[in-house]
Design a protein around this motif. Structure first.
Motif, PDB file in Angstrom:
ATOM      1  N   HIS A 374      27.036  40.223  48.899  1.00 57.89           N
ATOM      2  CA  HIS A 374      27.824  39.383  47.982  1.00 57.89           C
ATOM      3  C   HIS A 374      29.076  40.179  47.641  1.00 57.89           C
ATOM      4  O   HIS A 374      29.011  41.276  47.080  1.00 57.89           O
ATOM      5  N   PHE A 375      30.261  39.605  47.980  1.00 53.78           N
ATOM      6  CA  PHE A 375      31.534  40.327  47.828  1.00 53.78           C
ATOM      7  C   PHE A 375      32.455  39.529  46.903  1.00 53.78           C
ATOM      8  O   PHE A 375      32.637  38.329  47.089  1.00 53.78           O
ATOM      9  N   GLU A 376      33.008  40.236  45.891  1.00 55.08           N
ATOM     10  CA  GLU A 376      33.927  39.590  44.946  1.00 55.08           C
ATOM     11  C   GLU A 376      35.242  40.339  44.878  1.00 55.08           C
ATOM     12  O   GLU A 376      35.291  41.563  45.060  1.00 55.08           O
ATOM     13  N   VAL A 377      36.306  39.588  44.556  1.00 58.78           N
ATOM     14  CA  VAL A 377      37.628  40.149  44.272  1.00 58.78           C
ATOM     15  C   VAL A 377      38.026  39.669  42.882  1.00 58.78           C
ATOM     16  O   VAL A 377      37.976  38.461  42.602  1.00 58.78           O
ATOM     17  N   ARG A 378      38.399  40.605  42.024  1.00 56.96           N
ATOM     18  CA  ARG A 378      38.799  40.243  40.653  1.00 56.96           C
ATOM     19  C   ARG A 378      40.147  40.874  40.332  1.00 56.96           C
ATOM     20  O   ARG A 378      40.397  42.032  40.661  1.00 56.96           O
ATOM     21  N   ILE A 379      41.008  40.074  39.675  1.00 56.25           N
ATOM     22  CA  ILE A 379      42.313  40.556  39.231  1.00 56.25           C
ATOM     23  C   ILE A 379      42.381  40.351  37.722  1.00 56.25           C
ATOM     24  O   ILE A 379      42.255  39.215  37.246  1.00 56.25           O
ATOM     25  N   ASP A 380      42.558  41.460  36.992  1.00 50.79           N
ATOM     26  CA  ASP A 380      42.534  41.437  35.522  1.00 50.79           C
ATOM     27  C   ASP A 380      41.257  40.781  35.009  1.00 50.79           C
ATOM     28  O   ASP A 380      41.261  40.069  34.002  1.00 50.79           O
ATOM     29  N   GLY A 381      40.163  40.972  35.766  1.00 46.11           N
ATOM     30  CA  GLY A 381      38.866  40.482  35.362  1.00 46.11           C
ATOM     31  C   GLY A 381      38.529  39.094  35.843  1.00 46.11           C
ATOM     32  O   GLY A 381      37.376  38.695  35.812  1.00 46.11           O
ATOM     33  N   ALA A 382      39.521  38.321  36.274  1.00 48.89           N
ATOM     34  CA  ALA A 382      39.266  36.944  36.703  1.00 48.89           C
ATOM     35  C   ALA A 382      38.879  36.919  38.176  1.00 48.89           C
ATOM     36  O   ALA A 382      39.533  37.550  39.019  1.00 48.89           O
ATOM     37  N   ALA A 383      37.790  36.196  38.495  1.00 48.67           N
ATOM     38  CA  ALA A 383      37.326  36.103  39.885  1.00 48.67           C
ATOM     39  C   ALA A 383      38.337  35.326  40.723  1.00 48.67           C
ATOM     40  O   ALA A 383      38.830  34.270  40.328  1.00 48.67           O
ATOM     41  N   GLN A 384      38.632  35.878  41.918  1.00 50.49           N
ATOM     42  CA  GLN A 384      39.557  35.254  42.874  1.00 50.49           C
ATOM     43  C   GLN A 384      38.795  34.913  44.151  1.00 50.49           C
ATOM     44  O   GLN A 384      37.728  35.475  44.430  1.00 50.49           O
ATOM     45  N   ASN A 385      39.379  34.013  44.959  1.00 51.72           N
ATOM     46  CA  ASN A 385      38.770  33.672  46.246  1.00 51.72           C
ATOM     47  C   ASN A 385      39.036  34.808  47.222  1.00 51.72           C
ATOM     48  O   ASN A 385      40.182  35.069  47.611  1.00 51.72           O
TER      49      ASN A 385
END
Length: 391
Positions: A374-385
């Motif tokens: 399971h891989f996530e990308v977050r910018i300033d804490g907000a989940a991105q695609n």
């Protein structure tokens, strides 16, 4: 009926799984700035509320201090009044005692006068009886049995003197007796008045003592309220300091997410394999409910390598609920990536990891239906695609 029961059981099981899943799959507040911002807002609000309560406690403290001062002045006044009343009561008791002593003396004097009166009355009665028995001839005999006119005159004067003295003594004794009786009556009235005054003074003393007890009780209550208010104020001040410390800590965490420069270009695929599930809402494979998927799932065999999509610092490494063993890397400029469901972690907290280096191995820890990443990308804490950042 049995089919309906099975359906009900299935629904209850699904709800329990959903509730547990929500708990296990919740994102850690300490890792994402969005959650930290929410927590910071809450802490700020709690701090503001606490500051208002502190001001309220301070106002109550001043109020109770003023009330205690008023009560203490009332107590001093009541004590002073009680002292005066006790002095007056003692004076009244002394006057009653003095009047009683004087009345005893007057009664003794009256007894002596009455005894004297009795003696004189007896003498007078004896004389009257003598004259009655002997008649007037005896007196004439006393006056005629004289040789000279001078002796006659002298005897006449003597008889008159005896008669006058007897009468004077009787009148004098009666006057004394009447005077003593009058004095005795006046003193008895005075004693009754003084007794009444003593009773009233005693009642006033009792009332004053009761009033002092009430004031002292009120004073004690006010002091207890003041003590409780001060204790509450100190506790609120301590809480406000804790909130301030927590606020500073959260601000520093948020600021730490902003250091560095975000990675340039595309990220590396963290594992080799097809994408099994994309970013966005989906039917959860275990809970069977429509749920937001904050990353992508990459299919790969158990123990396959998981690499860093970009260089960064390890800010989380360990087991976390439904995500199982997971690693988070901070890359700078508010960018972070998260790698979950690992079978093994190959980095540690605070470690700097280069782009493409090993961070862990594929697994199925946590809530999964099989090995995958399971891989996530977050910018300033907000989940991105993640697909927008991967080649």
């Amino acid at each position: 009926m049995k089919v309906i029961s099975n359906k009900i059981v299935a629904i209850i099981v699904s709800l329990i799984i959903a509730i547990i899943g929500l708990a296990f799959f919740a994102c850690p507040q300490e890792l994402f700035s969005q959650s930290i911002e929410d927590e910071l807002k809450e802490v700020k609000q709690q701090r503001e509320d606490t500051q208002e309560k502190i001001e309220e406690a301070k106002a109550n403290e001043l109020l109770y201090v003023d009330e205690i001062s008023v009560v203490e002045n009332q107590l001093l006044g009541a004590l002073s009044e009680l002292t005066e009343l006790k002095i007056k009561l003692t004076d009244a008791q002394d006057k009653v005692a003095g009047t009683c002593a004087e009345l005893v003396l007057k009664e003794e004097e009256l007894d002596a006068i009455e005894n004297e009166l009795i003696d004189n009355v007896q003498i007078l009665n004896s004389r009257i009886s003598y004259i009655y028995k002997n008649g007037s001839n005896h007196i004439l005999g006393l006056l005629l049995s004289i040789d000279t006119f001078v002796e006659f005159t002298s005897n006449l004067k003597l008889v008159n003197l005896f008669a006058k003295q007897g009468n004077d003594n009787v009148h004098l004794i009666k006057d004394k007796r009447n005077a003593v009786m009058t004095i005795k009556k006046v003193m008895m009235e005075l004693r009754e008045k003084q007794k009444d005054h003593q009773i009233k003074m005693n009642d006033l003393v009792v009332e004053s003592e009761s009033k002092i007890d009430e004031i002292e009780t009120l004073h004690s209550q006010k002091k207890n309220l003041l003590s409780q208010t001060r204790a509450n104020k100190e506790e609120l001040i301590r809480m406000e300091a804790d909130f301030a410390e927590k606020e500073d800590e959260l601000i520093k965490i948020l600021e730490s997410y902003k250091y560095g420069i975000p990675p340039s270009g595309k990220l590396l695929w963290p594992a080799s394999g097809p994408m099994l599930s994309g970013f966005g809402y989906r039917i959860h494979p275990i809970m069977r409910i429509n749920r937001f998927h904050s990353g992508i799932d990459i299919g790969a065999p158990h123990s396959a390598h998981v690499i860093a999509a970009a260089g960064g610092e390890v800010i989380q490494a360990g087991y976390f609920g439904g995500y199982g063993y997971s690693v988070m890397l901070y890359h700078g400029g508010g960018y972070a990536t998260w790698y979950a469901h690992l079978s093994s972690i190959k980095v540690s907290m605070g470690q700097m990891v280069e782009r493409g280096k090993l961070v862990g191995l594929i697994g199925s820890t946590g809530w999964t239906t099989g090995p995958h990443l399971h891989f996530e990308v977050r910018i300033d804490g907000a989940a991105q695609n993640p697909m927008e950042y991967l080649p």
